[in-house]
Design a protein around this motif. Structure first.
Motif, PDB file in Angstrom:
ATOM      1  N   ALA A 232       0.826  -1.213   0.000  1.00 25.41           N
ATOM      2  CA  ALA A 232       0.000   0.000   0.000  1.00 25.41           C
ATOM      3  C   ALA A 232       0.858   1.260   0.000  1.00 25.41           C
ATOM      4  N   ARG A 233       1.907   1.264   0.792  1.00 26.64           N
ATOM      5  CA  ARG A 233       2.755   2.457   0.861  1.00 26.64           C
ATOM      6  C   ARG A 233       3.454   2.712  -0.477  1.00 26.64           C
ATOM      7  N   GLN A 234       3.808   1.663  -1.183  1.00 25.02           N
ATOM      8  CA  GLN A 234       4.398   1.833  -2.510  1.00 25.02           C
ATOM      9  C   GLN A 234       3.378   2.400  -3.492  1.00 25.02           C
ATOM     10  N   LEU A 235       2.155   1.909  -3.418  1.00 22.15           N
ATOM     11  CA  LEU A 235       1.112   2.414  -4.313  1.00 22.15           C
ATOM     12  C   LEU A 235       0.791   3.874  -4.029  1.00 22.15           C
ATOM     13  N   LEU A 236       0.820   4.263  -2.762  1.00 23.62           N
ATOM     14  CA  LEU A 236       0.509   5.648  -2.412  1.00 23.62           C
ATOM     15  C   LEU A 236       1.572   6.616  -2.933  1.00 23.62           C
TER      16      LEU A 236
END
Length: 272
Positions: free
Chosen positions: A111-115
């Motif tokens: 999720a943090r990579q996608l954000l």
């Protein structure tokens, strides 16, 4: 979808369990109206068990199980179910709690990579109170994001082997075989003792968004509140009926119909 007003009284009179989404089904702009809560109280008093089935966080679900007139609450899209027994909260986990938490850590990394690629999105403000999933906010404290960006974020999770579905406010992402429908069936059969025929005849589900599709596909008696129309193209599976009113007013419409049908049956029994 047919108008809910056409739902037969014979169907309504047999309903013993009303399962319902929360965000934008029971609530409107994040608020639960007093009249909607009162409708849930009337259902409970009449012996119709209300079970919220939500993507909402564990912290929120703990409060709902303790304070609302509900028989149980299923949270984080099926990771767990809470129910009150006296002053205690009993928990049914889909699988081992520690395994759920370990998987959540992996989902958070993705999720943090996608954000980083979608800076207009953000982690949901209730993320610290989640046990099993990760919620990405697209239309609560941020946005609203375009549907194309929501689909891109979901595709990013899917490419990493992670389940992801959009509600009206969040994208919920998790690893595991659970979803709203699987846990709902488990709770109804294991906790409340329903058999296959009862699942078909005595259960009604109401929702408003694409992440309700597994429930619409699983149960025979399904209803969308009127605001579901805006999501119709993305549903994948439609409810059988749709209410005249939107949000909590639509649930109140359903409650009134269920209670009226119940009174009709009781009146026939009394006359007999």
């Amino acid at each position: 979808m047919q108008a809910f007003a056409h739902c037969p009284a014979s169907t309504l009179s047999g309903i013993r369990y009303l399962l319902t989404d929360i965000d934008d089904t029971l609530t409107h702009e994040g608020r639960l109206a007093a009249s909607t809560l009162a409708a849930l109280e009337r259902l409970d008093a009449a012996g119709i068990k209300v079970i919220p089935v939500t993507g909402g966080c564990a912290g929120w679900c703990d409060h709902i199980a303790r304070a609302w007139p509900v028989a149980s609450v299923i949270g984080e899209n099926g990771a767990f179910a809470f129910r009150r027994q006296g002053q205690r909260i009993l928990t049914t986990w889909w699988e081992d709690e520690q395994r759920l938490r370990a998987r959540q850590r992996h989902v958070m990394t993705v999720a943090r990579q996608l954000l980083l690629n979608h800076p207009r999105a953000a982690l949901a403000q209730d993320q610290p109170f989640r046990f099993a999933d990760v919620a990405v906010d697209h239309c609560q404290a941020v946005g609203p994001l375009a549907q194309s960006e929501i689909r891109a974020i979901i595709a990013g999770f899917t490419a990493a082997g992670i389940q992801a579905r959009a509600s009206s406010i969040h994208i919920n992402a998790w690893q595991g075989e659970f979803d709203k429908a699987r846990m709902a069936v488990r709770v109804l059969t294991e906790t409340f003792g329903l058999d296959r025929m009862q699942l078909e005849q005595e259960v009604m589900y109401v929702g408003d968004a694409p992440n309700d599709a597994p429930m619409f596909a699983t149960f025979r008696h399904t209803v969308g509140v009127a605001n579901i129309i805006q999501h119709r193209a993305a549903l994948g599976w439609e409810p059988r009926w749709v209410t005249r009113h939107s949000h909590g007013a639509g649930v109140e419409e359903i409650a009134e119909a269920l209670l009226t049908a119940r009174k009709g049956v009781e009146s026939v029994k009394t006359d007999a």
